[in-house]
Scaffold this active site. Structure first.
Site, PDB file in Angstrom:
ATOM      1  N   LEU A  30       0.821  -1.216   0.000  1.00  0.00           N
ATOM      2  CA  LEU A  30       0.000   0.000   0.000  1.00  0.00           C
ATOM      3  C   LEU A  30       0.851   1.260   0.000  1.00  0.00           C
ATOM      4  O   LEU A  30       0.428   2.303  -0.487  1.00  0.00           O
ATOM      5  CB  LEU A  30      -0.922   0.012   1.223  1.00  0.00           C
ATOM      6  CG  LEU A  30      -1.971  -1.101   1.310  1.00  0.00           C
ATOM      7  CD1 LEU A  30      -2.715  -1.024   2.628  1.00  0.00           C
ATOM      8  CD2 LEU A  30      -2.948  -0.998   0.140  1.00  0.00           C
ATOM      9  N   GLY A  31       2.037   1.189   0.580  1.00  0.00           N
ATOM     10  CA  GLY A  31       2.897   2.364   0.655  1.00  0.00           C
ATOM     11  C   GLY A  31       4.128   2.075   1.486  1.00  0.00           C
ATOM     12  O   GLY A  31       4.249   1.022   2.116  1.00  0.00           O
ATOM     13  N   GLY A  45       9.062   1.963   7.467  1.00  0.00           N
ATOM     14  CA  GLY A  45       8.730   0.640   6.974  1.00  0.00           C
ATOM     15  C   GLY A  45       7.680   0.680   5.885  1.00  0.00           C
ATOM     16  O   GLY A  45       7.264   1.735   5.410  1.00  0.00           O
ATOM     17  N   LYS A  52       1.739  -3.008   8.923  1.00  0.00           N
ATOM     18  CA  LYS A  52       2.935  -2.181   8.776  1.00  0.00           C
ATOM     19  C   LYS A  52       4.122  -2.914   9.378  1.00  0.00           C
ATOM     20  O   LYS A  52       4.093  -3.316  10.545  1.00  0.00           O
ATOM     21  CB  LYS A  52       2.749  -0.830   9.455  1.00  0.00           C
ATOM     22  CG  LYS A  52       3.948   0.097   9.265  1.00  0.00           C
ATOM     23  CD  LYS A  52       3.661   1.504   9.715  1.00  0.00           C
ATOM     24  CE  LYS A  52       4.816   2.434   9.385  1.00  0.00           C
ATOM     25  NZ  LYS A  52       4.553   3.824   9.757  1.00  0.00           N
ATOM     26  N   ASP A 104       3.197  12.532  14.740  1.00  0.00           N
ATOM     27  CA  ASP A 104       3.480  12.430  13.301  1.00  0.00           C
ATOM     28  C   ASP A 104       2.218  12.728  12.494  1.00  0.00           C
ATOM     29  O   ASP A 104       1.813  11.943  11.634  1.00  0.00           O
ATOM     30  CB  ASP A 104       4.021  11.039  12.957  1.00  0.00           C
ATOM     31  CG  ASP A 104       4.870  11.066  11.677  1.00  0.00           C
ATOM     32  OD1 ASP A 104       5.244  12.172  11.234  1.00  0.00           O
ATOM     33  OD2 ASP A 104       5.160   9.988  11.131  1.00  0.00           O
ATOM     34  N   VAL A 136       3.856  -0.810   4.265  1.00  0.00           N
ATOM     35  CA  VAL A 136       2.509  -1.170   4.681  1.00  0.00           C
ATOM     36  C   VAL A 136       1.878  -2.037   3.597  1.00  0.00           C
ATOM     37  O   VAL A 136       1.920  -1.695   2.411  1.00  0.00           O
ATOM     38  CB  VAL A 136       1.636   0.084   4.923  1.00  0.00           C
ATOM     39  CG1 VAL A 136       0.256  -0.323   5.426  1.00  0.00           C
ATOM     40  CG2 VAL A 136       2.309   1.029   5.906  1.00  0.00           C
TER      41      VAL A 136
END
Length: 572
Positions: free
Chosen positions: A255-256, A261, A278, A375, A263
């Site tokens: 996913l990204g 890290g 993740k 974040d 995901v």
């Protein structure tokens, strides 16, 4: 463990395909809750305190009319006929219970009574309220039950039910009720007791023949698990389940990826629940117990604008965090990848802003602990099926008890969102989250990253760019050009000014999230900003403290989190 409970329902329809699970009990969703067109009466037996519906506690009975917000509720239990004292009952105890629901159309009174399974119906009901159901219920109507669903197994036993309309609810013959489902293994029959030793011996022989193969296969799923993790129970996922859920962490399910890290999308084999997994690396065992404890604690947060953190897994040199899957991905993809995603309208952006503000206010002030996210940025805001914004990725979050002093920690976060006092002192606080939220407001409204030096046409430092335009009376020139002028000018200017206020380099000038919510809801007007108030830019403030954001923002790239997972665990 328990989910949100179950409900006795009277409804004109048996089609609940649009209903949501978890806090909505499979009855309603975020759009139709509270609508008079539902024509639903529900008696909820709720086992989780939900702020959204103003629940009184996490063990209550409530009368719901067209909504999950009870018109009247009471802690679960009954009134003793002998002395009229209230006796508490635990809905998650696993004990069998019985319940009576009465409605008298002449007096227009609804009553709910409950008791242990072997007790006669108490004379005094648990809940009694006057309400004309002729304005709610339709003919014909169906009677049934609904319950929440989810990842965690949950058992609630109300074996005896009785419902009376315009007459007393019939008495319950407990002798005709079914027995409780058996928990634990069934008793072994005599034949099994005889054949089991023979089968066991055969199994041992076969096991010896395939031992090497089995060991090799299991090495693929070896996890790191210590004794202290037993207390976290169902929040611990097996690596094998996550491996199969993501098809071996195949790049097709990616996913990204970010500074901490990658995901992956996955579907859990047993429940078929869609999740996001993740994978982050951790180089040190220092503080890992405290870190996992906080992960599990955050997993108990329930809010419509916060992505549910379901649990974790540890294996060798990595930590895996498991979240609810958000089908529409992250907000930054809609802000910056116009070739792949449609441009978000202003109404969608404003709704996302208000949703993230609500979630952040809940984390800072409404939950049992103070949660500092650390974040907040567009890539950590995920969009659900209805394009509502949900704050996710709690890998950097820190928890404090309300009223305690904040501790110094390693500086972690993302360039462009870091408050100057965090960089200078290392102390994260709710107001450092407010600073990042201010950068987020400008990012969503302008469609620009907070720090971007990729070209001469880029604004460089977004907050300074917006501040400069505000001082020149050209604030609307900073609104995302992709909206093509189709937006509410007053709302956009309001959000930009609020973003500048939240991004102020001095903490005493920033509002807290409660004040931010009051501004967004229109309960309190936004203070008038003056040139003197905003005379110190974020860049000059940070440079005065000996910190050069231009240098650090060039590595790692803008939007990338800084710090390491060992920093996280070591700083707890």
């Amino acid at each position: 463990m328990s989910l949100h409970g179950l409900a006795f329902v009277v409804s004109p329809s048996i089609n609940f395909s649009n209903a949501l699970a978890i806090q909505y009990l499979g009855l309603l969703n975020s759009k139709n809750r509270g609508s008079k067109s539902n024509h639903i009466l529900a008696i909820e037996f709720d086992t989780i305190l939900n702020i959204e519906f103003e629940d009184i506690d996490d063990n209550h009975v409530g009368i719901d009319i067209n909504d999950l917000h009870s018109i009247k509720s009471h802690s679960a239990g009954y009134y003793d006929d002998r002395n009229s004292s209230f006796q508490n009952m635990s809905l998650i105890s696993g004990d069998a219970m019985q319940a009576w629901v009465d409605y008298n159309g002449e007096d227009k009174k609804i009553s709910v009574t409950m008791a242990p399974i072997k007790m006669a119906k108490p004379k005094r009901p648990l809940i009694l309220i006057s309400y004309d159901l002729s304005t709610v219920l339709k003919e014909p109507s169906y009677i049934g039950f609904s319950a929440s669903t989810g990842l965690v197994d949950s058992r609630h036993y109300i074996l005896g039910w009785s419902f009376g309309m315009n007459k007393p609810a019939p008495m319950i013959n407990v002798n005709k009720l079914p027995k409780l489902p058996r928990q634990g293994p069934n008793p072994q029959p005599k034949l099994l007791a005889i054949t089991l030793p023979i089968a066991s011996a055969t199994f041992v022989i076969l096991f010896c023949g395939v031992f090497i193969t089995i060991v090799r296969r299991r090495l693929r799923y070896v996890e790191l698990k210590e004794d202290w993790e037993i207390e976290f129970g169902p929040h611990r996922f097996s690596y094998k389940d996550l491996f199969h859920a993501t098809h071996g962490f195949d790049n097709k399910n990616l996913l990204g990826a970010g500074g901490f890290g990658k995901v992956y999308k996955g579907v859990l084999p047993s429940s078929k629940l869609e999740v996001a997994v993740k994978r982050v690396s951790h180089e040190s065992r220092q503080g890992m117990k405290e870190f996992v404890a906080e992960v599990v604690s955050i997993g108990r947060i329930r809010h419509r604008n916060i992505v549910q953190l379901l649990g974790y897994c540890r294996r060798k040199g990595e930590l895996l965090l498991v979240y609810d899957y958000m089908p529409n991905g992250s907000l930054d993809a809609y802000l910056y990848n116009n070739e792949l995603k449609p441009t978000l309208s202003w109404d969608q952006r404003f709704r996302i802003i208000k949703g993230i503000a609500s979630g952040l206010f809940y984390l800072h002030d409404k939950w049992e602990k103070v949660v500092i996210h650390r974040d907040i940025k567009a890539s950590n805001v995920l969009l659900d099926t209805e394009m509502n914004g949900r704050l996710g990725d709690f890998g950097l979050a820190r928890l404090y008890d309300h009223g305690t002093d904040l501790q110094t920690t390693h500086v972690v976060g993302t360039m462009g969102y870091l408050a100057p006092e965090l960089v200078c002192t290392g102390k994260a606080s709710p107001l450092t989250d407010v600073f990042a939220f201010g950068a987020f407001l400008l990012e969503v409204t302008c469609g620009q990253r907070p720090v971007n030096h990729s070209s001469q046409d880029s604004p460089g430092v977004l907050v300074d760019w917006v501040l400069e335009h505000w001082q020149k009376g050209l604030l609307t020139n900073t609104v995302d050009a992709r909206l093509q002028g189709d937006y509410n000018i007053d709302e956009a200017c309001f959000v930009l000014k609020l973003g500048l206020l939240c991004s102020h380099p001095f903490t005493n000038m920033r509002p807290n999230m409660q004040q931010v919510m009051q501004y967004l809801d229109g309960d309190v007007p936004l203070p008038e900003l003056t040139q003197m108030d905003m005379s110190f830019s974020i860049i000059s403030m940070m440079q005065d403290e000996g910190f050069n954001p231009y240098t650090l923002s060039s590595y790692p790239p803008p939007g990338t989190s800084v710090g390491t997972i060992s920093n996280i665990s070591g700083g707890r």
